[in-house]
Design a protein around this motif. Structure first.
Motif, PDB file in Angstrom:
ATOM      1  N   SER A   1       0.811  -1.223   0.000  1.00 43.43           N
ATOM      2  CA  SER A   1       0.000   0.000   0.000  1.00 43.43           C
ATOM      3  C   SER A   1       0.842   1.270   0.000  1.00 43.43           C
ATOM      4  O   SER A   1       0.319   2.368  -0.219  1.00 43.43           O
ATOM      5  CB  SER A   1      -0.925   0.009   1.212  1.00 43.43           C
ATOM      6  OG  SER A   1      -0.175  -0.111   2.416  1.00 43.43           O
TER       7      SER A   1
ATOM      8  N   LYS B   1      -7.830   3.064  -9.815  1.00 47.44           N
ATOM      9  CA  LYS B   1      -7.650   2.025  -8.809  1.00 47.44           C
ATOM     10  C   LYS B   1      -7.165   0.736  -9.450  1.00 47.44           C
ATOM     11  O   LYS B   1      -6.301   0.047  -8.910  1.00 47.44           O
ATOM     12  CB  LYS B   1      -8.967   1.784  -8.068  1.00 47.44           C
ATOM     13  CG  LYS B   1      -8.863   0.750  -6.950  1.00 47.44           C
ATOM     14  CD  LYS B   1     -10.188   0.591  -6.229  1.00 47.44           C
ATOM     15  CE  LYS B   1     -10.076  -0.409  -5.085  1.00 47.44           C
ATOM     16  NZ  LYS B   1     -11.363  -0.558  -4.360  1.00 47.44           N
TER      17      LYS B   1
ATOM     18  N   GLU C   1      -3.871   2.134  -6.170  1.00 48.22           N
ATOM     19  CA  GLU C   1      -5.019   1.955  -5.275  1.00 48.22           C
ATOM     20  C   GLU C   1      -4.989   2.937  -4.112  1.00 48.22           C
ATOM     21  O   GLU C   1      -6.017   3.524  -3.755  1.00 48.22           O
ATOM     22  CB  GLU C   1      -5.039   0.524  -4.736  1.00 48.22           C
ATOM     23  CG  GLU C   1      -5.230  -0.534  -5.808  1.00 48.22           C
ATOM     24  CD  GLU C   1      -4.918  -1.940  -5.315  1.00 48.22           C
ATOM     25  OE1 GLU C   1      -5.720  -2.838  -5.592  1.00 48.22           O
ATOM     26  OE2 GLU C   1      -3.869  -2.124  -4.675  1.00 48.22           O
ATOM     27  N   THR C   2      -3.824   3.126  -3.515  1.00 47.27           N
ATOM     28  CA  THR C   2      -3.709   4.022  -2.364  1.00 47.27           C
ATOM     29  C   THR C   2      -4.045   5.454  -2.745  1.00 47.27           C
ATOM     30  O   THR C   2      -4.861   6.115  -2.095  1.00 47.27           O
ATOM     31  CB  THR C   2      -2.288   3.959  -1.768  1.00 47.27           C
ATOM     32  OG1 THR C   2      -2.023   2.622  -1.338  1.00 47.27           O
ATOM     33  CG2 THR C   2      -2.139   4.903  -0.604  1.00 47.27           C
TER      34      THR C   2
ATOM     35  N   PHE D   1      -5.732   6.510  -5.300  1.00 48.82           N
ATOM     36  CA  PHE D   1      -7.134   6.595  -5.731  1.00 48.82           C
ATOM     37  C   PHE D   1      -8.054   6.755  -4.526  1.00 48.82           C
ATOM     38  O   PHE D   1      -8.955   7.611  -4.523  1.00 48.82           O
ATOM     39  CB  PHE D   1      -7.507   5.335  -6.517  1.00 48.82           C
ATOM     40  CG  PHE D   1      -8.953   5.267  -6.924  1.00 48.82           C
ATOM     41  CD1 PHE D   1      -9.389   5.905  -8.071  1.00 48.82           C
ATOM     42  CD2 PHE D   1      -9.865   4.559  -6.150  1.00 48.82           C
ATOM     43  CE1 PHE D   1     -10.723   5.845  -8.434  1.00 48.82           C
ATOM     44  CE2 PHE D   1     -11.196   4.496  -6.513  1.00 48.82           C
ATOM     45  CZ  PHE D   1     -11.631   5.141  -7.661  1.00 48.82           C
ATOM     46  N   GLU D   2      -7.846   5.932  -3.478  1.00 52.25           N
ATOM     47  CA  GLU D   2      -8.703   5.995  -2.291  1.00 52.25           C
ATOM     48  C   GLU D   2      -8.532   7.321  -1.563  1.00 52.25           C
ATOM     49  O   GLU D   2      -9.507   7.886  -1.048  1.00 52.25           O
ATOM     50  CB  GLU D   2      -8.380   4.834  -1.346  1.00 52.25           C
ATOM     51  CG  GLU D   2      -8.747   3.453  -1.883  1.00 52.25           C
ATOM     52  CD  GLU D   2     -10.248   3.273  -2.053  1.00 52.25           C
ATOM     53  OE1 GLU D   2     -11.014   4.018  -1.408  1.00 52.25           O
ATOM     54  OE2 GLU D   2     -10.653   2.401  -2.838  1.00 52.25           O
TER      55      GLU D   2
ATOM     56  N   LYS E   1     -10.179  10.101  -3.719  1.00 48.72           N
ATOM     57  CA  LYS E   1     -11.643   9.961  -3.697  1.00 48.72           C
ATOM     58  C   LYS E   1     -12.233  10.656  -2.478  1.00 48.72           C
ATOM     59  O   LYS E   1     -13.315  11.242  -2.547  1.00 48.72           O
ATOM     60  CB  LYS E   1     -12.007   8.473  -3.692  1.00 48.72           C
ATOM     61  CG  LYS E   1     -13.495   8.196  -3.750  1.00 48.72           C
ATOM     62  CD  LYS E   1     -13.764   6.705  -3.899  1.00 48.72           C
ATOM     63  CE  LYS E   1     -13.495   5.951  -2.628  1.00 48.72           C
ATOM     64  NZ  LYS E   1     -13.906   4.522  -2.699  1.00 48.72           N
ATOM     65  N   ARG E   2     -11.517  10.620  -1.363  1.00 50.99           N
ATOM     66  CA  ARG E   2     -12.011  11.244  -0.138  1.00 50.99           C
ATOM     67  C   ARG E   2     -11.703  12.730  -0.090  1.00 50.99           C
ATOM     68  O   ARG E   2     -12.452  13.496   0.514  1.00 50.99           O
ATOM     69  CB  ARG E   2     -11.425  10.525   1.077  1.00 50.99           C
ATOM     70  CG  ARG E   2     -12.050   9.152   1.293  1.00 50.99           C
ATOM     71  CD  ARG E   2     -11.226   8.276   2.200  1.00 50.99           C
ATOM     72  NE  ARG E   2     -11.919   7.023   2.515  1.00 50.99           N
ATOM     73  CZ  ARG E   2     -11.988   5.987   1.686  1.00 50.99           C
ATOM     74  NH1 ARG E   2     -11.385   6.049   0.498  1.00 50.99           N
ATOM     75  NH2 ARG E   2     -12.645   4.901   2.024  1.00 50.99           N
TER      76      ARG E   2
ATOM     77  N   TRP F   1      -0.556   8.458   3.956  1.00 54.37           N
ATOM     78  CA  TRP F   1      -0.587   6.997   3.899  1.00 54.37           C
ATOM     79  C   TRP F   1      -0.007   6.402   5.174  1.00 54.37           C
ATOM     80  O   TRP F   1      -0.578   5.461   5.742  1.00 54.37           O
ATOM     81  CB  TRP F   1       0.229   6.477   2.703  1.00 54.37           C
ATOM     82  CG  TRP F   1       0.549   5.020   2.857  1.00 54.37           C
ATOM     83  CD1 TRP F   1      -0.266   3.962   2.604  1.00 54.37           C
ATOM     84  CD2 TRP F   1       1.765   4.456   3.385  1.00 54.37           C
ATOM     85  NE1 TRP F   1       0.356   2.777   2.928  1.00 54.37           N
ATOM     86  CE2 TRP F   1       1.605   3.039   3.408  1.00 54.37           C
ATOM     87  CE3 TRP F   1       2.972   4.994   3.818  1.00 54.37           C
ATOM     88  CZ2 TRP F   1       2.605   2.183   3.844  1.00 54.37           C
ATOM     89  CZ3 TRP F   1       3.962   4.139   4.270  1.00 54.37           C
ATOM     90  CH2 TRP F   1       3.787   2.757   4.270  1.00 54.37           C
TER      91      TRP F   1
ATOM     92  N   PHE G   1     -11.869   5.204   6.628  1.00 57.96           N
ATOM     93  CA  PHE G   1     -10.852   4.652   5.722  1.00 57.96           C
ATOM     94  C   PHE G   1     -10.419   3.292   6.253  1.00 57.96           C
ATOM     95  O   PHE G   1      -9.856   3.177   7.340  1.00 57.96           O
ATOM     96  CB  PHE G   1      -9.655   5.592   5.650  1.00 57.96           C
ATOM     97  CG  PHE G   1      -8.833   5.432   4.396  1.00 57.96           C
ATOM     98  CD1 PHE G   1      -8.678   6.481   3.526  1.00 57.96           C
ATOM     99  CD2 PHE G   1      -8.213   4.228   4.092  1.00 57.96           C
ATOM    100  CE1 PHE G   1      -7.915   6.357   2.363  1.00 57.96           C
ATOM    101  CE2 PHE G   1      -7.469   4.081   2.946  1.00 57.96           C
ATOM    102  CZ  PHE G   1      -7.316   5.162   2.083  1.00 57.96           C
ATOM    103  N   SER G   2     -10.693   2.242   5.500  1.00 53.62           N
ATOM    104  CA  SER G   2     -10.372   0.890   5.958  1.00 53.62           C
ATOM    105  C   SER G   2      -8.863   0.693   6.049  1.00 53.62           C
ATOM    106  O   SER G   2      -8.118   1.210   5.205  1.00 53.62           O
ATOM    107  CB  SER G   2     -10.958  -0.155   5.007  1.00 53.62           C
ATOM    108  OG  SER G   2     -12.360  -0.044   4.958  1.00 53.62           O
TER     109      SER G   2
ATOM    110  N   PHE H   1      -5.237  -0.769   5.502  1.00 57.45           N
ATOM    111  CA  PHE H   1      -4.671  -1.430   4.329  1.00 57.45           C
ATOM    112  C   PHE H   1      -4.384  -2.899   4.643  1.00 57.45           C
ATOM    113  O   PHE H   1      -4.104  -3.266   5.785  1.00 57.45           O
ATOM    114  CB  PHE H   1      -3.376  -0.739   3.902  1.00 57.45           C
ATOM    115  CG  PHE H   1      -3.582   0.664   3.415  1.00 57.45           C
ATOM    116  CD1 PHE H   1      -4.228   0.908   2.210  1.00 57.45           C
ATOM    117  CD2 PHE H   1      -3.130   1.751   4.140  1.00 57.45           C
ATOM    118  CE1 PHE H   1      -4.416   2.191   1.747  1.00 57.45           C
ATOM    119  CE2 PHE H   1      -3.305   3.050   3.698  1.00 57.45           C
ATOM    120  CZ  PHE H   1      -3.965   3.270   2.494  1.00 57.45           C
TER     121      PHE H   1
END
Length: 885
Positions: free
Chosen positions: A445, A494, A537-538, A540-541, A544-545, A566, A603-604, A606
């Motif tokens: 991640s 993503k 992916e990192t 992008f998430e 997005k927020r 991160w 935020f889930s 990683f």
């Protein structure tokens, strides 16, 4: 003339419960050989353990003992907290005499004597807090006069248990002074019931989400009920509107009279195949309402947790007050397991802190600084550092954080993370000998790894024409500019699949609509066609927020800022500490604090997945893999620059091997060292690619035996793999002893073959097991359906030429069924349920076969294939890919 030595080759076949071996001697020049020995070793392993392994469950034979040991540990930690609490309460003088007299404060330090376990509130079976009990009875006389005025057979007030006094005291302590013995009872009650410690990623909203629906709980007043006139499976479809404006369907035999009533509601929202909410034609969410019974709550404990927390939040009360006030209104209410299930720890902690603060305010003489220091010294007699740290705190911290709600930190799993093969640090041990310690590999991640993986993916990407399999990659991105655009496109995504990538290229060329779809079908990439590949992916998430937060500068998310954010999300595991950390991050970066917390608090965490290299290694390799405007000579580390200059100039350096100069012979200028494949970048930086830096080798049998003796059990995370590996080494040792007398260099080669189940990951083994189970269910269902088609017991659908035990007809019906289930059609829940059942009932089979007939269309013509003609010559199965029989 040099004599050609015969090679001794050991072959090993590793399975989950056996190791096969064969030792041969081979003369390759004369093409002659002989078998020196062969055999197998059976690994003692029960069938249930093997079955679990095949299913992807990493369970050892000692799993049950491990489970029981974990239970004992939980109890031991509870008793340890109680003993520490006893010691502090004894120093403060809060414990009743009858209770304190049965505790050993000298040797066993807070534990009960002779396994005695008295109840603090009872002395010789007599309740000692009668005064508070009578105060509580006055409350019940006001709220439940009929209940209190009843007498038991002894002439005493009936049906009000003494034990309810604890909830009265928890409520009273928030506003009034209580006796010190009563406070001790309250504190011990909190130690017994302290709530659920919820980690990040265990949010209840996620826990109630499935592949097809998401579920949440709500309590609302119903303001409108209307009958839609539709009947579904014998139930009326009723439209319900709630006070908050939400609407949904409710299924019932009759229209209920609930207008104006507040109801507990389980709301189910349907999801599409991409996991997004489905909407009605009028734009409202596609909701189903269910008014749950007690049995429904019992089956959905996660929803009970949400329900309880919602009601406590709504009441604005503490847990103790909420329980007590409920008992005042509903004395028959069962508390444990009904009124309050396991809820989050913060509710209990907030209540305890509020009680302590109020009692310290009302009774400061019981909580002096001298007594506080005595308590610290009692707990940490030999730990002066901890005494100093706690001396700066107070009683609230001591009781809440250090004793009752103390949470052991999770044991570090860093040792189980793989080592990087490229980077290490050296130091001297206590004896002065140099030690080489390899760095740990990078989390996947990590933004650096995300970029590294993306460059590697782009540099390996090829595009082929399907007709002639010709490489036409250069037609899609002939120069650096097109590659730069591709990187930007992928960096903001993503994941990517073949169809999306080809559409991106072809849209750039002006293709649209049907022409675009037709053109996409002409090409393929060099990766697996149906598999999506991860991009950034990192990033992008995170992006997005950030979109949901106002006034974020366009240049806010630099590489440095993204890395810091991160690291915060990755490293902080405690839910409440995480919220504090993102709040601090927002303040430091002048971001709207409330909006940032709201956007990032869910935020889930990683996944615990790791790459093959350390962060330090990637920082050295990445500058050589970038190209175009993303590449910079200044970003390359100084040592690598020196090596590059020597490679360009041909300057001799013993650390640069000839093979490296050969592989980099076409790189003649500094600006050529960009866009390099990973293997070439590794040769430039580290002088090697797949070659091992240090090859561990056992030269003598004593080395191998020493390794086996020092091998630590459970050093490998999978117990079955660990057992197979160690048994394999023992097999090699025994063969070495018998056939080679332990002589050095006896084996010339060792060949290893892994069984399929050993090669597959746990996820792959689990997937295969599920697939086998589904196939078995499908076979049973298909046979039952063919029998039903032949009998035509309902007389609604006659199907020609049905042979229930024909493999070809079974295969045809499977394809037919699969085409319907995997189409874009909306499939009713009851049909989906039948499709996953191995042996549906007679009525279910009849409904299912009619549904198959109504929905199925030919993939070639788009026309419906009538089920009654499926087994005639009118339709044939086209086996594009040959199937083995």
């Amino acid at each position: 003339m040099e004599e050609v030595k015969n090679k001794r080759i050991l072959g090993l076949d590793l399975g989950t419960n056996s190791i096969g071996w064969s030792l041969i001697e081979q003369d390759f020049e004369n093409k002659q050989g002989k078998i020196l020995g062969m055999g197998s070793r059976i690994i003692p392993m029960s069938q249930d353990v093997l079955s679990d392994f095949d299913k992807g469950n990493s369970i050892s034979q000692t799993a049950e003992r491990t489970r029981l040991r974990a239970t004992r540990r939980l109890r031991e930690r509870h008793l340890l907290r109680r003993a520490r609490l006893h010691r502090v309460l004894n120093v403060l003088g809060f414990l009743p005499e009858h209770y304190a007299s049965l505790i050993d404060f000298e040797e066993r330090l807070g534990q009960f004597l002779n396994e005695a376990e008295p109840k603090l509130a009872y002395r010789n079976k007599e309740f000692i807090f009668k005064k508070s009990f009578k105060e509580m009875l006055e409350d019940f006389r006001i709220n439940q006069p009929g209940l209190v005025n009843r007498k038991n057979r002894n002439g005493e007030d009936a049906k009000i248990p003494y034990d309810w006094t604890i909830y009265y005291l928890r409520k009273k302590a928030l506003f009034q002074k209580i006796e010190k013995e009563e406070l001790a009872w309250v504190l011990l009650n909190f130690n017994q019931k302290r709530g659920y410690y919820q980690l990040r990623g265990e949010d209840d909203e996620d826990a109630t989400k499935t592949a097809q629906t998401r579920i949440y709980f709500d309590t609302q007043v119903i303001i409108e009920i209307s009958d839609t006139g539709t009947v579904y499976k014998g139930f009326k479809v009723i439209k319900i509107k709630l006070a908050n404006g939400d609407t949904g369907n409710y299924f019932s035999k009759e229209v209920p009279n609930w207008v104006g009533l507040e109801k507990n509601i389980i709301v189910t929202i349907e999801l599409d195949k991409d996991g997004n909410d489905k909407y009605e034609e009028d734009g409202t969410l596609k909701r189903k309402f269910k008014i749950p019974t007690e049995d429904d709550w019992d089956k959905k404990w996660k929803l009970i947790k949400i329900k309880t927390e919602n009601e406590i939040d709504k009441s604005g009360k503490t847990v103790g007050t909420y329980i007590y006030d409920t008992l005042l209104q509903k004395p028959g209410q069962k508390i444990r397991g009904k009124l309050v299930r396991t809820i989050e720890r913060k509710y209990y902690k907030d209540e305890l802190k509020a009680i302590l603060k109020k009692q310290i305010e009302l009774q400061p003489e019981l909580f002096t600084s001298e007594l506080y220091n005595d308590c610290i010294r009692e707990l940490y007699k030999n730990n002066s550092v901890q005494q100093i740290i706690l001396s700066k705190k107070d009683f609230v911290h001591l009781f809440a954080e250090d004793i009752i709600f103390y949470q052991r930190p999770l044991r570090s799993q860093k040792s189980s993370i793989s080592n990087c093969s490229l980077e290490y640090r050296t130091y001297k041990d206590k004896n002065g000998f140099p030690v080489r310690e390899y760095l740990k590999v990078i989390p996947k991640s990590n933004p650096l790894y995300q970029e590294f993986r993306l460059w590697q993916w782009i540099l390996n990407l090829k595009i082929y024409h399907k007709d002639d399999d010709k490489d036409i990659t250069m037609q899609f991105f002939p120069g650096i500019e097109e590659l730069e655009k591709l990187f930007v496109f992928l960096y903001n995504r993503k994941e990517i699949d073949q169809k999306t990538l080809l559409k991106y290229f072809l849209e750039e060329k002006g293709f649209r609509g049907k022409k675009l779809s037709a053109e996409v079908d002409k090409y393929r990439w060099n990766y697996v066609e149906d598999k999506p590949y991860p991009c950034n992916e990192t990033g992008f998430e995170i992006r997005k927020r950030l979109v949901n937060i106002a006034n974020i500068p366009k240049d806010f998310l630099t590489h440095e800022t993204e890395y810091k954010l991160w690291h915060l999300i990755y490293s902080v595991t405690d839910k409440h500490e995480y919220e504090k950390a993102i709040k601090s991050f927002a303040n430091k970066n002048n971001i709207d604090e409330i909006a940032f917390i709201e956007s990032f608090k869910k935020f889930s965490p990683f996944k615990s997945e790791y790459g093959a290299y350390s962060e330090k290694a990637i920082k050295k390799l990445l500058p050589l893999m970038r190209f175009g405007r993303f590449w910079s000579w200044d970003k390359i580390d100084s040592k690598t620059k020196e090596r590059i200059n020597k490679i360009i100039n041909g300057e001799y350096d013993e650390e640069i091997k000839n093979r490296v100069r050969e592989k980099a012979i076409h790189l003649t200028g500094q600006n050529h060292f960009q866009g390099l494949q990973l293997w070439l970048a590794q040769y430039i930086v580290y002088d090697r690619h797949s070659e091992a830096a240090l090859v561990g080798k056992w030269n003598a049998i004593n080395d191998l035996e020493e390794y086996l003796e020092e091998f630590k059990q459970h050093s490998l995370r999978n117990p079955i793999v660990e057992q197979v590996v160690t048994e394999t080494l023992r097999v090699v040792r025994d063969i070495w002893k018998k056939f080679g007398n332990g002589s050095k260099g006896f084996f010339d080669e060792i060949h290893i073959e892994l069984g399929r189940e050993m090669k597959n990951t746990a996820e792959e083994r689990k997937r295969l097991t599920n697939q086998i189970t589904e196939n078995e269910n499908t076979n049973l269902r298909i046979k039952a359906l063919l029998v039903e088609l032949k009998d035509n017991s309902d007389g609604k659908l006659f199907v020609e030429d049905v042979r229930p035990y024909s493999p070809m007809q079974q295969e045809a019906l499977k394809i037919y069924e699969d085409g319907v289930l995997n189409s874009n059609l909306e499939i009713p829940d009851d049909i989906l349920k039948i499709s996953m059942t191995s042996q549906p009932s007679k009525s279910e089979l009849q409904r299912y076969k009619l549904w198959l007939e109504q929905k199925y269309r030919s993939p070639y013509t788009g026309q419906i294939i009538p089920l009654n003609k499926l087994f005639t010559e009118a339709y044939q199965i086209e086996h594009i890919i040959p199937q083995s029989r």
